[in-house]
Design a protein around this motif. Sequence first.
Motif, short mmCIF file in Angstrom:
data_model
loop_
_atom_site.label_atom_id
_atom_site.label_comp_id
_atom_site.label_asym_id
_atom_site.label_seq_id
_atom_site.Cartn_x
_atom_site.Cartn_y
_atom_site.Cartn_z
N VAL A 55 -6.87 -6.44 0.12
CA VAL A 55 -7.19 -6.36 -1.31
C VAL A 55 -6.75 -5.01 -1.89
CG1 VAL A 55 -9.11 -6.30 -2.97
CG2 VAL A 55 -9.07 -8.04 -1.17
N ARG A 56 -6.95 -3.94 -1.13
CA ARG A 56 -6.50 -2.62 -1.58
C ARG A 56 -4.99 -2.57 -1.71
NH1 ARG A 56 -6.80 1.28 1.65
NH2 ARG A 56 -7.05 3.02 0.19
N LEU A 57 -4.27 -3.16 -0.76
CA LEU A 57 -2.81 -3.20 -0.84
C LEU A 57 -2.35 -3.86 -2.14
CD1 LEU A 57 -1.48 -4.22 2.71
CD2 LEU A 57 -1.19 -2.04 1.55
N VAL A 89 3.86 1.28 0.59
CA VAL A 89 2.89 2.08 1.33
C VAL A 89 3.39 2.26 2.76
CG1 VAL A 89 0.92 1.33 -0.06
CG2 VAL A 89 1.51 0.06 2.01
N LYS A 90 2.96 3.33 3.40
CA LYS A 90 3.35 3.58 4.79
C LYS A 90 2.43 2.85 5.76
CE LYS A 90 4.19 7.33 8.10
NZ LYS A 90 3.30 6.83 9.16
N ASP A 91 1.12 2.87 5.49
CA ASP A 91 0.13 2.21 6.33
C ASP A 91 -0.82 1.41 5.44
OD1 ASP A 91 0.98 3.35 8.85
OD2 ASP A 91 0.09 5.23 8.18
N SER A 92 -1.45 0.40 6.03
CA SER A 92 -2.40 -0.39 5.25
C SER A 92 -3.65 0.40 4.90
CB SER A 92 -2.77 -1.67 6.01
OG SER A 92 -3.34 -1.36 7.27
N SER A 93 -3.99 1.39 5.74
CA SER A 93 -5.06 2.34 5.46
C SER A 93 -4.94 3.45 6.51
CB SER A 93 -6.45 1.68 5.51
OG SER A 93 -6.85 1.44 6.85
N VAL A 120 -12.78 -6.14 7.54
CA VAL A 120 -11.97 -4.93 7.33
C VAL A 120 -10.55 -5.31 6.90
CG1 VAL A 120 -10.98 -2.88 8.43
CG2 VAL A 120 -13.33 -3.57 8.94
N LEU A 121 -9.97 -6.32 7.54
CA LEU A 121 -8.63 -6.77 7.18
C LEU A 121 -8.58 -7.22 5.72
CD1 LEU A 121 -7.77 -8.86 10.37
CD2 LEU A 121 -6.69 -6.71 9.69
N ALA A 122 -9.61 -7.96 5.28
CA ALA A 122 -9.65 -8.41 3.89
C ALA A 122 -9.74 -7.22 2.94
CB ALA A 122 -10.84 -9.35 3.69
N GLY A 181 -3.86 -3.86 -4.92
CA GLY A 181 -4.27 -3.12 -6.10
C GLY A 181 -5.59 -3.56 -6.70
N PHE A 182 -6.43 -4.27 -5.92
CA PHE A 182 -7.71 -4.73 -6.42
C PHE A 182 -8.84 -4.10 -5.61
CE2 PHE A 182 -4.71 -8.03 -7.61
CZ PHE A 182 -5.07 -8.31 -8.92
N SER A 183 -10.07 -4.46 -5.94
CA SER A 183 -11.24 -3.96 -5.24
C SER A 183 -12.06 -5.14 -4.73
CB SER A 183 -12.11 -3.11 -6.17
OG SER A 183 -13.37 -2.82 -5.58
N THR A 184 -12.65 -4.98 -3.55
CA THR A 184 -13.51 -6.04 -3.00
C THR A 184 -14.89 -6.02 -3.63
OG1 THR A 184 -14.11 -4.53 -1.19
CG2 THR A 184 -12.34 -6.12 -0.76
N ARG A 185 -15.16 -5.08 -4.51
CA ARG A 185 -16.47 -5.00 -5.15
C ARG A 185 -16.60 -5.92 -6.35
NH1 ARG A 185 -17.75 1.55 -5.19
NH2 ARG A 185 -17.64 1.85 -2.92
N ARG A 186 -15.49 -6.46 -6.80
CA ARG A 186 -15.53 -7.34 -7.98
C ARG A 186 -14.40 -8.36 -7.88
NH1 ARG A 186 -13.61 -2.38 -9.41
NH2 ARG A 186 -15.72 -1.68 -9.83
#
Length: 285
Positions: A60-62, A243-247, A54-56, A64-69
Motif C-alpha cells: 500500500v505504501r508503494l 524506489v530502491k526497497d519496499s521498506s 506487513v507485506l500488505a 502511495g496510499f495508507s493502510t489507515r484509511r
Amino acid sequence: MPAAAEGAGPPAAGRWRDLRKRVASAALLLPAALLCIWLGAEAWTALVAAAVAVLAWEWVRLCGFSTRRLPGMAVPLAVLGAGTLAVADAYAAALLVLLAGFGLAWMLAEAPRARRAAPTFWLGFGVLYIGLAGLALIHLRGDAGAGRANVLFLFVVVWASDIGAYLAGRVLGGPKLAPAISPNKTWAGAGGGLLSAVAAGAAAAYVMAPGPSGRVVLVAAFLGLLTQAGDLFESWIKRRFHVKDSSSLIPGHGGLLDRLDGVLAAAPAASLLSLLLGPGVLLWR
C-alpha cells in the motif's frame, strides 16, 4: 594506475559490503520460520498472517496510499479475511474474497480524490499478489500428512536459489541478465541460483524421504525458476514505483517484499501441485 575494464564488476570489497547485514538478518528470520514450520499448522498460520499483514502495508505504501484509511485499508482487510476463511478450509470463499478485494481496492483507488501517481490498478493487484501466496502457504502446511515436508522443501529451494544467485553473481559477474529491470543480476547468478535450487531440493528430499525420485529435479528446477522470476518481477515493480526497497524493515534486505519475492511467486505453484497430487503426497514424489 590503469582504468577498470569496461563492464567489470564492482571492487571486491564493494561486492560483499551488504553480506554482514544479510547474514545477521537471516540468522534472526530463518530460525523463526523453521520453528513455526516444525511446530505445526497453527504456529505457521500465525506467522503467515503476520507476514501478509506487513507485506500488505508495504504494498500500500508503494502505491502511495495508507493502510489507515480506504482505499489502502482494503488490501490488508481482503488478504487477512481470505486467510481466515482458508484456515476454516473454505478456499473457494477465500478466493472470492480476494477477487472482491481486488475489484474494491481498484475501484476506490480510481476515485478522483484518491488518485496517486501510480496507476490505480496496482493497488488492487496487491490483494491478489499477496493474498494468493498467503492462501498457498496455509494450504501447503495444512496437509496433515505431507504439509511439513512440502513447506520445508519449498523454502529450502527458494532460499538456495537466492543464496546461489547472490554468491555466483558476486563471484563470477559477467553479462547482465536483465539490465533494464535489475542492473545487478547476471546470467552467472541465474545459473548459480538454479543449480543451487536443484541441488538443495534433491538433498532436502533425500533427507526427509530417502528413496528414488526422478521428479525432484524437475520440481526443484521449476520452483527455482519461479523464484528468480518473482525476484525479477519485484525489481520491475520497484523500478516502476521509483524506489530502491519496499521498506527499510530488514537490515541488508530492505522490506519483507524484497525478501519474500521468490516465495510470492513459487508458493502458489507449489500449492497447486500439491492440490493436483492429492493429500499426503510429497511434492517431489
